[in-house]
Design a protein around this motif. Structure first.
Motif, PDB file in Angstrom:
ATOM      1  N   ASP A  19       0.815  -1.224   0.000  1.00 11.72           N
ATOM      2  CA  ASP A  19       0.000   0.000   0.000  1.00 11.72           C
ATOM      3  C   ASP A  19       0.846   1.271   0.000  1.00 11.72           C
ATOM      4  O   ASP A  19       0.323   2.366   0.192  1.00 11.72           O
ATOM      5  CB  ASP A  19      -0.958   0.011   1.192  1.00 11.72           C
ATOM      6  CG  ASP A  19      -0.238  -0.034   2.548  1.00 11.72           C
ATOM      7  OD1 ASP A  19       1.020  -0.082   2.565  1.00 11.72           O
ATOM      8  OD2 ASP A  19      -0.930  -0.022   3.578  1.00 11.72           O
TER       9      ASP A  19
ATOM     10  N   SER B 243       3.232   2.367   2.133  1.00  8.65           N
ATOM     11  CA  SER B 243       3.208   3.007   3.454  1.00  8.65           C
ATOM     12  C   SER B 243       4.504   2.678   4.185  1.00  8.65           C
ATOM     13  O   SER B 243       5.290   1.834   3.752  1.00  8.65           O
ATOM     14  CB  SER B 243       2.023   2.504   4.278  1.00  8.65           C
ATOM     15  OG  SER B 243       2.178   1.121   4.576  1.00  8.65           O
TER      16      SER B 243
ATOM     17  N   THR C 272       5.999   2.274   8.429  1.00  6.95           N
ATOM     18  CA  THR C 272       5.655   2.237   9.847  1.00  6.95           C
ATOM     19  C   THR C 272       6.868   2.665  10.660  1.00  6.95           C
ATOM     20  O   THR C 272       7.948   2.071  10.545  1.00  6.95           O
ATOM     21  CB  THR C 272       5.193   0.831  10.274  1.00  6.95           C
ATOM     22  OG1 THR C 272       4.053   0.456   9.496  1.00  6.95           O
ATOM     23  CG2 THR C 272       4.831   0.799  11.753  1.00  6.95           C
TER      24      THR C 272
ATOM     25  N   LYS D  88       1.744   4.005  11.522  1.00  2.00           N
ATOM     26  CA  LYS D  88       1.734   3.823  10.073  1.00  2.00           C
ATOM     27  C   LYS D  88       1.592   5.166   9.371  1.00  2.00           C
ATOM     28  O   LYS D  88       0.703   5.953   9.708  1.00  2.00           O
ATOM     29  CB  LYS D  88       0.582   2.898   9.672  1.00  2.00           C
ATOM     30  CG  LYS D  88       0.536   2.575   8.183  1.00  2.00           C
ATOM     31  CD  LYS D  88      -0.543   1.536   7.889  1.00  2.00           C
ATOM     32  CE  LYS D  88      -0.586   1.168   6.425  1.00  2.00           C
ATOM     33  NZ  LYS D  88      -1.550   0.077   6.145  1.00  2.00           N
TER      34      LYS D  88
ATOM     35  N   THR E  40       0.890   6.979   5.813  1.00  4.73           N
ATOM     36  CA  THR E  40       0.409   6.857   4.431  1.00  4.73           C
ATOM     37  C   THR E  40       0.521   8.229   3.766  1.00  4.73           C
ATOM     38  O   THR E  40       0.708   9.247   4.436  1.00  4.73           O
ATOM     39  CB  THR E  40      -1.039   6.360   4.378  1.00  4.73           C
ATOM     40  OG1 THR E  40      -1.876   7.276   5.099  1.00  4.73           O
ATOM     41  CG2 THR E  40      -1.154   4.964   4.976  1.00  4.73           C
TER      42      THR E  40
ATOM     43  N   ASP F 120      -0.840  11.193   0.875  1.00  2.00           N
ATOM     44  CA  ASP F 120      -1.938  11.755   0.088  1.00  2.00           C
ATOM     45  C   ASP F 120      -1.534  11.969  -1.367  1.00  2.00           C
ATOM     46  O   ASP F 120      -2.384  12.016  -2.251  1.00  2.00           O
ATOM     47  CB  ASP F 120      -2.380  13.097   0.686  1.00  2.00           C
ATOM     48  CG  ASP F 120      -2.876  12.950   2.112  1.00  2.00           C
ATOM     49  OD1 ASP F 120      -3.910  12.289   2.300  1.00  2.00           O
ATOM     50  OD2 ASP F 120      -2.217  13.483   3.035  1.00  2.00           O
TER      51      ASP F 120
ATOM     52  N   ILE G  74      -3.098   6.393  -5.697  1.00  2.00           N
ATOM     53  CA  ILE G  74      -2.336   7.462  -5.056  1.00  2.00           C
ATOM     54  C   ILE G  74      -1.959   8.479  -6.126  1.00  2.00           C
ATOM     55  O   ILE G  74      -1.251   8.137  -7.083  1.00  2.00           O
ATOM     56  CB  ILE G  74      -1.072   6.920  -4.363  1.00  2.00           C
ATOM     57  CG1 ILE G  74      -1.445   5.889  -3.291  1.00  2.00           C
ATOM     58  CG2 ILE G  74      -0.271   8.071  -3.737  1.00  2.00           C
ATOM     59  CD1 ILE G  74      -0.247   5.215  -2.647  1.00  2.00           C
TER      60      ILE G  74
END
Length: 325
Positions: A63, A65, A67, A72, A74, A76, A101
């Motif tokens: 995805d 991302s 951590t 987590k 993410t 925009d 995305i």
């Protein structure tokens, strides 16, 4: 609430160091009152989020991302600062599109097409875009030097078909220099384009979508101290980059019109920088770059500055445009 912006940089090609510089400039320049910038380094052996302390954290490719300390992160929007593969040839665009995305450069198809010099020039020719005479060679082909010279003449340029920053390019004056030039080109790509030498004024034209409008930036004239606009001329100060270019009004209008037409015919978005040489009074297209350099000394930021657009505005506009769309 501030938008999380991933600035991707690095890549798999010889241009990775230039990309890291471009990405760092974007990271340092973005308006932190509006955006929360994050550095993401993309290499063949690792994709990592680089935190403010320069610690690396693995990117989850499922995805996109990261951590950090159990939290987590993410994104925009992705600001694409990867020159060459996989950021300028469509791979990252396709991956990010699958994840829904938004990203600041052109779409996947346009990236793949413009990164392939042979295909891009062939696509544009029916629209009246003038180009140099060319001859195509693939790795493993028999080299017919007589046929090449008959088509493009001498001197000529031997170029890696899918490469940037003048990697894999040589100017050939004599038949006996072809093999060495092809060796240089094939180190970068398994496809080569051989083009006739165009003797004339060289210019670079930036076209962007700015505040919703396709905008042609002030034109830059390229005067190389070397035999052509090679890596040293581009990045080691061995050239003059004169903005605005010393063109007649007629020449300026011609090349502005052609550059805008290229952008619109290809259905581009985001940044583009097209290279032209004037031959017989008309601009001939060399190539289209969709992830141009973004350092303060790079050509497109120079052009933006000449138009009164600051780096922060240039980068912020690219993000706002892609989020809007």
């Amino acid at each position: 609430m501030k938008k999380n912006i991933a600035i991707i940089m690095g890549g798999f090609s010889s241009e990775f160091e230039i990309s890291l510089k471009s990405g760092q400039v974007v990271y340092e320049t973005l308006d932190q009152a509006k955006y929360s910038p994050h550095r993401v380094h993309i290499f063949k052996n690792k994709w990592v989020y680089v935190d403010p302390n320069n610690q690396e954290h693995a990117i989850d490719k499922n995805d996109f991302s990261a951590t950090v300390d159990g939290i987590k992160i993410t994104f925009d929007c992705v600001f694409n600062a990867i020159h060459g593969t996989p950021g300028e040839d469509g791979f990252m665009q396709g991956y990010l599109e699958l994840l829904s995305i938004p990203q600041t450069s052109c779409n996947m198809y346009q990236a793949a097409l413009t990164f392939n010099k042979r295909d891009c020039l062939s696509t544009l020719k029916p629209y009246g875009i003038k180009t140099a005479e060319s001859f195509y060679v693939n790795l493993g082909d028999a080299i017919d030097e007589d046929a090449i010279i008959a088509k493009v003449g001498l001197p000529c340029f031997v170029k890696a078909n899918k490469a940037g920053s003048s990697f894999g390019i040589s100017k050939v004056y004599k038949r006996e220099d072809f093999n060495k030039a092809l060796e240089v080109a094939f180190k970068e790509d398994d496809e080569v384009i051989i083009e006739s030498f165009l003797d004339g004024v060289e210019v670079s034209v930036g076209v962007i979508t700015y505040k919703g409008e396709v905008t042609v930036l002030p034109i830059t004239e390229i005067v190389s101290n070397n035999d052509f606009f090679d890596y040293q001329a581009k990045y080691l100060g061995e050239s003059q980059e004169i903005t605005p270019a010393r063109l007649t009004e007629e020449q300026e209008e011609q090349v502005r019109t052609v550059a805008k037409r290229v952008y619109e015919v290809l259905k581009m978005k985001g940044f583009s920088r097209s290279e032209f040489i004037f031959k017989d009074g008309e601009p001939h297209l060399l190539e289209v770059n969709t992830v141009p350099g973004m350092t303060k000394a790079s050509i497109l930021p120079q052009q933006a500055a000449s138009a009164g657009i600051s780096l922060a505005d240039l980068f912020g506009n690219a993000i706002d445009e892609c989020l809007k769309n």
